[in-house]
Design a protein around this motif. Structure first.
Motif, short mmCIF file in Angstrom:
data_model
loop_
_atom_site.label_atom_id
_atom_site.label_comp_id
_atom_site.label_asym_id
_atom_site.label_seq_id
_atom_site.Cartn_x
_atom_site.Cartn_y
_atom_site.Cartn_z
N GLY A 17 -47.27 -62.88 62.25
CA GLY A 17 -47.14 -63.69 61.04
C GLY A 17 -46.93 -65.15 61.33
N LEU A 18 -46.09 -65.44 62.33
CA LEU A 18 -45.81 -66.83 62.69
C LEU A 18 -46.97 -67.43 63.50
N ARG A 19 -47.50 -66.65 64.42
CA ARG A 19 -48.59 -67.17 65.26
C ARG A 19 -49.81 -67.57 64.41
N ARG A 20 -50.08 -66.85 63.34
CA ARG A 20 -51.24 -67.12 62.51
C ARG A 20 -50.93 -68.03 61.32
N ALA A 21 -49.69 -68.52 61.23
CA ALA A 21 -49.30 -69.32 60.07
C ALA A 21 -50.08 -70.64 60.06
N GLU A 22 -50.54 -71.02 58.87
CA GLU A 22 -51.31 -72.24 58.67
C GLU A 22 -50.62 -73.12 57.65
N LEU A 23 -50.86 -74.42 57.76
CA LEU A 23 -50.42 -75.35 56.74
C LEU A 23 -51.47 -75.46 55.66
N PRO A 24 -51.08 -75.74 54.42
CA PRO A 24 -52.06 -75.85 53.33
C PRO A 24 -53.07 -76.96 53.59
#
Length: 414
Positions: A406-413
């Protein structure tokens, strides 16, 4: 139900060209410069007014209320709205500093006045820090938050560069009283700028928060973090990264410089290298505005930064240490901004004050507790092994960021 924010600026307008964001930036910078001048004035007045032990006690008075009340400060920011809390906090801090300045001009009150001022600052900081962290999400659109974190980093660097010499100048011209007055003026400048801000609203700002108690709000905020697929591992990554980073770059650096014969000037040069690196990272984020794969970037930056931290103990020359510190600052500035932007974009906006309070408590309240143990370990085993262990702890933060999907794939808007 997840609350939503009403955008206060068009997504296509870059934050560094948004007058609303620039007003926030001016207020934040002025307040931070005031803080830097205040700490110079407080330390000077405490040293002049008592023994070294008494001066140290005065300087540490603010830490306890800040740590104890920080979580409920986040609740306050969410219940009242961060803008109101920041305005009230700066107004109280300004009044307290100017009152002590006037007292010092008129009489010699002793250390009790300084201790009361430090206590007031620590108490107010407990609500100020979470509110300051939650406010950027209310003054710009979500796609600009990474750029805003870069701008905030630049403001911190400017404050650290200007605050110390201005505080020293105030002390040289008119003693601690003049320096306190100067600090109060800088903090005062932030208030009208904050009042002029346009902020987005939440249902909690309309008085609906009275349906629950502060304790229930705090439990709800902690549960929000605990069950979130990004926030929970992100908090762990921040805790491990800071735990391995804070001591080597503070008390560890002083002891390392003493053993290498660099002296106080050497410590200053190494810290300057770190500051330049962190400033460059902030400037790049301000220009770029967004980095893809934010979680991945944060993880790799923490890992690379941990290697640089470990290497710092094995660099024999001052010039090499300054270069390594510059690299640490660059990587720490990058990972810190990515983590902060992810916190602000992943958290439920109605819980953002509480989320910021938890992150701030980790960074400002818990990780500094490792410094006495680091100092004792360096005295017993030398800097090399201690820096390696610190680097390993810091690196674990990067491992968490890269290992949790979940954290590794987290993106900013966008």
């Amino acid at each position: 139900m997840t609350a939503t924010l009403t955008a206060t600026a068009a997504p296509s307008r870059p934050a560094h060209r948004d007058p609303n964001v620039l007003r926030w930036l001016g207020a934040y910078t002025s307040s931070m410069v005031g803080d830097s001048v205040y700490y110079i004035a407080l330390s000077w007045a405490a040293v002049q007014g008592g023994s070294p032990a008494q001066a140290g006690a005065v300087m540490s008075v603010s830490a306890l209320p800040r740590a104890v009340l920080m979580l409920f400060g986040g609740v306050t920011a969410d219940r009242l709205g961060p803008r109101r809390v920041v305005i009230g906090s700066d107004a109280v801090r300004c009044a307290a500093v100017l009152a002590v300045a006037a007292l010092l001009f008129l009489t010699s009150p002793g250390l009790w006045a300084l201790a009361v001022l430090a206590l007031v600052f620590g108490t107010v900081d407990a609500v100020f820090v979470p509110a300051v962290g939650a406010l950027p999400a209310r003054v710009t659109s979500r796609d600009q938050l990474a750029r805003v974190q870069g701008m905030r980093g630049l403001a911190i660097r400017v404050a650290s560069i200007l605050g110390a010499p201005l505080g020293g100048l105030g002390v040289a011209v008119g003693g601690a009283a003049a320096a306190f007055a100067l600090a109060g003026l800088f903090i005062a400048v932030s208030v009208p700028l904050l009042i002029s801000l346009r902020v987005s609203g939440l249902p909690a700002d309309d008085g609906a928060a009275g349906a629950t108690t502060p304790w229930q709000d705090l439990r709800a905020g902690l549960a929000h973090i605990r069950h979130h697929r990004v926030l929970a591992p992100l908090m762990l990554a921040i805790a491990l990264g800071d735990l391995g980073f804070v001591s080597p770059l503070n008390v560890g650096l002083t002891l390392l410089a003493d053993r290498r014969g660099w002296g106080a000037a050497g410590v200053g040069w190494v810290l300057a290298g770190f500051g330049v690196g962190a400033g460059v990272a902030s400037l790049l984020l301000t220009v770029w505005g967004r980095l893809p794969r934010a979680g991945l970037v944060a993880g790799y930056a923490i890992l690379a930064g941990s290697v640089a931290i470990g290497a710092l103990a094995f660099v024999p020359g001052l010039a090499g240490a300054v270069g390594v510190a510059l690299l640490i600052g660059l990587l720490a500035g990058l990972s810190g901004a990515m983590c902060a932007a992810l916190l602000q974009t992943q958290a439920d906006p109605a819980c953002l004050g509480r989320v910021t309070a938890v992150a701030s408590l980790i960074s400002l309240g818990l990780t500094p507790l490792s410094m006495p143990f680091t100092a004792a370990a360096i005295g017993a085993f030398g800097p090399g092994p201690v820096y390696v262990v610190s680097a390993a702890v810091c690196g674990l933060g990067g491992v968490v960021a890269l290992a949790v999907p979940g954290l590794r794939r987290a993106e900013l808007p966008r």
